[in-house]
Design a protein around this motif. Structure first.
Motif, PDB file in Angstrom:
ATOM      1  N   LEU A  90       0.846  -1.191   0.000  1.00 20.62           N
ATOM      2  CA  LEU A  90       0.000   0.000   0.000  1.00 20.62           C
ATOM      3  C   LEU A  90       0.879   1.238   0.000  1.00 20.62           C
ATOM      4  O   LEU A  90       1.750   1.396   0.869  1.00 20.62           O
ATOM      5  N   LEU A  91       0.663   2.098  -0.975  1.00 18.47           N
ATOM      6  CA  LEU A  91       1.363   3.385  -1.020  1.00 18.47           C
ATOM      7  C   LEU A  91       0.390   4.494  -0.651  1.00 18.47           C
ATOM      8  O   LEU A  91      -0.706   4.584  -1.229  1.00 18.47           O
ATOM      9  N   LEU A  92       0.768   5.318   0.309  1.00 14.76           N
ATOM     10  CA  LEU A  92       0.008   6.519   0.635  1.00 14.76           C
ATOM     11  C   LEU A  92       0.773   7.692   0.049  1.00 14.76           C
ATOM     12  O   LEU A  92       1.901   7.959   0.448  1.00 14.76           O
ATOM     13  N   VAL A  93       0.168   8.341  -0.923  1.00 19.02           N
ATOM     14  CA  VAL A  93       0.881   9.312  -1.752  1.00 19.02           C
ATOM     15  C   VAL A  93       0.323  10.716  -1.544  1.00 19.02           C
ATOM     16  O   VAL A  93      -0.892  10.937  -1.627  1.00 19.02           O
ATOM     17  N   ALA A  94       1.220  11.663  -1.288  1.00 20.71           N
ATOM     18  CA  ALA A  94       0.846  13.073  -1.213  1.00 20.71           C
ATOM     19  C   ALA A  94       0.890  13.651  -2.627  1.00 20.71           C
ATOM     20  O   ALA A  94       1.917  13.575  -3.305  1.00 20.71           O
TER      21      ALA A  94
END
Length: 373
Positions: free
Chosen positions: A166-170
């Motif tokens: 899971l990537l949490l991207v700004a």
């Protein structure tokens, strides 16, 4: 001793005993040479036996619901052992970003698997040479026409980015800085993660390229800046605690060597120059631990957080260098653990903002203006 202090000491002993068994020096060296940079079996045991993957996850989502003081205890022990594991990326940065988003639906969907150790997550925020400069973020998010978004951009220095599920991207939308979740497997070729050749082999860093990656909005569009700053500050406290643990380990190994290494018929620890070095290391270790304790009690206060970050970063670098000197030539060899601490110290001193960045931040919050030359 207060009840809370007793509980934290119990936690410290438990984590230390566990890491001494599952993450000795030879295990660290094996893990850091693997493709992902850590041992999934060790991570599974950390999650299942100690519940550390869910340390900061609220109880209603399957975690321990602990806070920054407990996190600091755990990270100090991980720094002492140079643990190779996706703890900072998954259990700290990603969890803090999710809980700070106030998106209860996303938290309910994503946090339980993180707490169980089934999901490896990474927070992708840094771009270019200024990891804490959120204004430098140029990654964009555009609606895909089906209620979702697609992301375009490149993220640098993503901790465990190459191994993340899971990537949490700004990223930026028309409303401002927003947070998005990307399922790495489902994204396919739209997400490319390349592990970087970093100075510190015990912490895997990656460059992540997003080329039309499908993404889910987390929280309110344009409302991610506060959550990101909060997550970065909490992670900064955690990193400072890790550095304090590494510093303490450098002190312990230096003193042990000084007591056993004999030169000119006597232990080198009896020489005044070595005594002074060890005394200075002790002073800096205790000062670092005090700074971390204060920052962990008030993780929302930027001055305390940045003070701990600046002090621990520089003190750990100095301690790791002095440890090499006290060990003489052997400390410079790749086979000696002192070498690994030096690499970890120098790398971590830049990971979440350099000491100079944090000192400037303190100056800004205090309203100090540099004198004209």
């Amino acid at each position: 001793m207060a009840v809370a202090d007793e509980e934290r000491e119990d936690l410290r002993r438990t984590v230390r005993d566990f890491l001494d068994r599952v993450s000795p020096s030879d295990q660290v060296r094996r893990a850091m040479e693997t493709e992902r940079g850590w041992d999934p079996q060790v991570w599974r045991r950390l999650a299942e036996e100690l519940g550390l993957a869910g340390l900061l996850v609220p109880e209603k989502h399957g975690g321990a619901g602990a806070g920054a003081p407990e996190l600091a205890v755990v990270m100090a022990e991980m720094g002492r052992s140079l643990l190779c594991a996706p703890f900072l990326s998954t259990a700290v940065l990603s969890v803090a970003a999710l809980t700070g988003s106030d998106d209860e639906t996303a938290c309910a969907d994503l946090l339980p698997a993180i707490a169980e150790g089934r999901t490896i997550a990474a927070l992708a925020f840094a771009e270019g040479e200024a990891p804490r400069d959120l204004a430098a973020i140029t990654t964009t998010a555009r609606p895909d026409g089906d209620g979702g978004h697609v992301l375009h951009g490149v993220k640098d220095w993503v901790v465990d980015g190459a191994a993340a599920d899971l990537l949490l991207v700004a990223a930026r939308t028309g409303s401002g800085l927003s947070l998005f979740a990307v399922d790495s497997a489902a994204a396919g070729e739209t997400v490319t993660a390349r592990r970087l050749d970093a100075l510190d082999l015990t912490r895997a860093l990656a460059q992540v390229t997003l080329d039309g990656a499908p993404a889910r909005l987390i929280g309110r569009e344009g409302g991610a800046e506060e959550a990101l700053r909060g997550a970065l500050d909490l992670a900064t406290v955690a990193l400072a605690a890790e550095q304090s643990g590494g510093l303490r380990k450098c002190l312990d190994t230096a003193v042990e060597y000084a007591q056993t290494r004999v030169q000119f018929g006597r232990p080198i620890g009896s020489f005044q120059a070595i005594k002074h070095k060890c005394a200075q290391l002790l002073l800096e270790a205790e000062s670092a631990e005090a700074a971390v304790e204060e920052a962990a009690e008030h993780p929302g206060e930027p001055i305390g957080v940045s003070a701990a970050a600046a002090y621990c970063a520089e003190a750990y670098v100095r301690a790791s260098a002095e440890n090499l000197q006290i060990h003489g030539g052997i400390g410079f060899t790749w086979e000696h653990d002192a070498h690994l601490h030096l690499r970890r110290a120098r790398s971590s001193s830049l990971l979440l903002g350099s000491a100079s960045w944090h000192l400037e931040r303190i100056s800004d919050h205090l309203g100090l203006v540099p004198e004209a030359v």
